[in-house]
Motif scaffolding. Structure first.
Motif: not given
Lengths: 316, 384
Positions: B81-89
């Motif tokens: 998720d790269q630590g990134d909420p957008a990527q996580s979603a």
């Protein structure tokens, strides 16, 4: 706030100056290539990054320094610093030449236009950054301290630190050497000729490939030196530092007028100082915003940057 | 930053493919295959955090597979998720819909956890995070109640515990502290400052600064610290920035106390600055480095994984072990796993009890103190 600023003015200025000189050297890498090929060498930021690693390899692996080592002094210190500087310059210079041969030369021969080399440049930049990222396990890498960061003098309230002094003086010498090279030597003349009019230069019997290689080499040497100074000042690096520093140096080159060697000089200095002052006044989070607002304002009145385009204008 | 995104997607795909092949041992007809997942930043700027946690998880799984040869084969699916909420979603729906996955270690970061939660709650995928410490995830008083219930669990204590502890540790033994606090603009760093603020007595604050985690030159912040005549500086961010910041601060002539939170506590921290510069740096964390638990454990980890353990290695191993103990009990569905995790009671690597409350927190989390001595991070005991 103003009172505080005046208290800290000189120490901010010294910090900003040494940062500015690092920007100048990287900006030269962009500006030299642009002057000759009218192309933005986006891989230059990664050539800088590789230069920082070259310095760390010398200090850590060749001279076997660790974080627990005592800093070197006297002749040994000079030897270490000189070796690291020369090694970083050579590594970056040769890498820069190789990048040109691998990624741009064929495109140039096929008259590909400006967009293909641009993508090629971004591609090379990614390959270099990701290779180093994999090699370093995505971790930041520190340089052990080879030189003690002593204060060597006092200017008003600000201490003058030895590393900042070395950076400013050496960068000035390198810059003067570059100016002499471009203005006084045969190869320098050929570089200026190709920059002015590549077709006429070719008709006059100038070997264009040779000139382009020399330009990339010289740009890479300067960028590599910046890598050394960066490590001397900050003592660490990472696979992703090229991006930020590259953008800053590129901005400096545009600010001064890309393709113009003197422009890179004043652009780099202005940017280093501006960033430092803006961070103090508005908070570090506003640094980039301030810099770009100033850049846009300057480009409004001087669309070609402070000193205009083209390498040719460096003739005294 | 688009260019990095692209590479990461490619790298993540390659990694995921490679790991699936690499981790699966020679197939054994009698062995039951169980799939767990890890979610965290595996590429990009924060990759080292996720890679370190993943190594902790893989270490635990490796030991388990070796011990249960012929009975169970546990596989690990990696979600970057790269630590990134957008990527996580983006990655969460895939993990949520893969029914083979019956437990997830992660997400590493709080923001990414919150972005992924709706998908995991919908499909009842049990999560145990080794490092997502934001208070609101398990706080029943938060708007809409604790958002993590019922699937979210975590091993470390929250920032609510850490903020005041960090201040307490940093000012310990200082007769008239003037504290300057610098955060890294991340949700973690800013949150930690928010929970610290109420515990700062009047007259002891020298100021605050908020500095991007991409900063390399700290001279402006250093000027502010000097102007404020601070004698204690606390940095709430991560070690890659903390080391150069502390180094530049010391080099400018600052002689006061330096302190940081669990983001700074990493074996790599002390390799990033000279020992003399970092001498005496005070740190807090809910975690304990593997080497501090036992040198033998760290040596074995290094041997098995080919690299030293990172921050939250112990928590990642603990989180994985909760799932693995359930697997050993014969659990093979998400429903059974969730029930088993809720009922779990066992010991962590440090010997403390892991038992989740109704909101997914481990009760009685203690903050530990650390100090850098001679270039090594030394455990100084719980912060009191």
């Amino acid at each position: 706030m103003i009172g505080n600023f005046l208290d800290q003015f000189w120490s901010l200025t010294f910090g900003g100056l040494s940062l500015g000189f690092i920007y100048i050297l990287i900006a030269l890498g962009y500006t030299m290539v642009y002057g000759v090929l009218r192309m933005i060498n986006f891989a230059n930021s990664e050539i800088f990054m590789v230069g920082t690693f070259a310095t760390i390899i010398v200090v850590r692996d060749v001279f076997k320094f660790t974080q627990a080592s005592e800093p070197a002094t006297g002749f040994r210190l000079v030897l270490i610093l000189a070796t690291a500087l020369i090694f970083s310059m050579l590594v970056s210079g040769v890498l820069s030449m190789l990048v040109e041969i691998v990624a741009y030369r064929r495109l140039r021969r096929m008259n590909s236009g400006v967009l293909a080399p641009l993508i090629s440049a971004i591609g090379v930049s990614m390959v270099l950054a990701e290779s180093v990222r994999i090699l370093t396990d995505s971790r930041p890498v520190a340089s052990p301290r080879a030189m003690e960061k002593k204060f060597i003098g006092q200017f008003f309230d600000a201490g003058i630190r030895i590393d900042n002094t070395i950076i400013v003086i050496s960068a000035l010498i390198l810059f003067a050497a570059l100016m002499t090279f471009v203005n006084r030597t045969r190869m320098g003349k050929a570089i200026r000729a190709v920059s002015m009019n590549p077709n006429a230069a070719r008709l006059m019997g100038i070997n264009i490939d040779g000139v382009v290689s020399a330009t990339f080499l010289v740009g890479g040497l300067m960028t590599g030196a910046a890598g050394f100074f960066y490590v001397l000042k900050y003592e660490n690096t990472a696979s992703n530092i090229g991006f930020e520093l590259g953008i800053a140096a590129f901005t400096a080159a545009i600010l001064g007028g890309i393709g113009n060697i003197k422009g890179a000089f004043y652009g780099g200095l202005a940017l280093g100082l501006l960033e430092t002052y803006a961070s103090f006044f508005l908070g570090t989070q506003w640094k980039a915003v301030t810099v770009f607002v100033v850049l846009v304002l300057i480009l409004y009145t001087r669309p070609n940057g402070l000193f205009g385009e083209a390498l040719t204008q460096t003739r005294a | 930053m688009k260019k990095r995104g692209l590479i990461s997607v490619a790298a993540a795909a390659a990694l995921a493919a490679a790991s699936l092949v690499a981790i699966a041992p020679a197939s054994n007809a009698a062995a039951k295959t169980i799939t767990l997942a890890f979610q965290g930043p595996l590429t990009g700027e924060e990759a080292s955090v996720g890679q370190d946690e993943l190594a902790g998880m893989l270490y635990a799984v490796k030991l388990f597979n070796a011990k249960n040869k012929g009975k169970y084969v546990v596989k690990v699916v990696q979600a970057d998720d790269q630590g990134d909420p957008a990527q996580s979603a983006k990655v969460a729906p895939g993990i949520a819909s893969n029914k083979k996955i019956i437990g997830l270690v992660g997400a590493a970061y709080s923001g990414a956890t919150i972005a992924a939660l709706p998908y995991y709650k919908q499909t009842l995928l049990p999560m145990i995070s080794p490092s997502a410490t934001r208070v609101s995830i398990t706080n029943p008083a938060a708007e809409g109640g604790a958002m993590g219930v019922p699937v979210f669990h975590r091993v470390p204590p929250t920032d609510k515990v850490q903020g005041p502890s960090l201040f307490k540790l940093a000012t310990k033994g200082v007769s008239s502290p003037k504290v300057f606090v610098v955060d890294d603009q991340s949700a973690y760093g800013v949150g930690l400052v928010d929970y610290m603020k109420p515990s700062i007595p009047a007259g002891q604050s020298a100021g605050f600064d908020s500095v991007s985690d991409k900063t390399t030159d700290w001279s402006a912040t250093i000027s502010k610290i000097k102007t404020a005549a601070a004698n204690v500086v606390i940095y709430t961010g991560y070690f890659p920035q903390a080391a150069p910041f502390f180094k530049q601060l010391r080099d400018s002539g600052y002689t006061g106390i330096l302190a940081g939170g669990d983001g700074v506590l990493s074996p790599s921290f002390v390799t990033l600055a000279p020992a003399s510069v970092l001498e005496g740096v005070r740190l807090t964390a809910g975690t304990v480095p593997l080497a501090e638990i036992s040198a033998k454990l760290e040596a074995d980890f290094k041997k098995q994984m080919g690299k030293a353990s990172g921050v939250y290695a112990a928590e990642s191993i603990d989180a994985t072990n909760v799932f693995l103990s359930c697997v050993a009990k014969g659990v093979s569905t998400r429903e059974a796993m969730l029930k088993c995790v809720k009922a779990y009671s066992g010991k962590s690597l440090t010997g403390s009890t892991i038992k989740f409350d109704a909101y997914g927190d481990v009760a009685g989390g203690v903050m530990n103190g650390f100090e850098v001595k001679g270039g090594v991070i030394k455990f100084t005991g719980p912060v009191k």
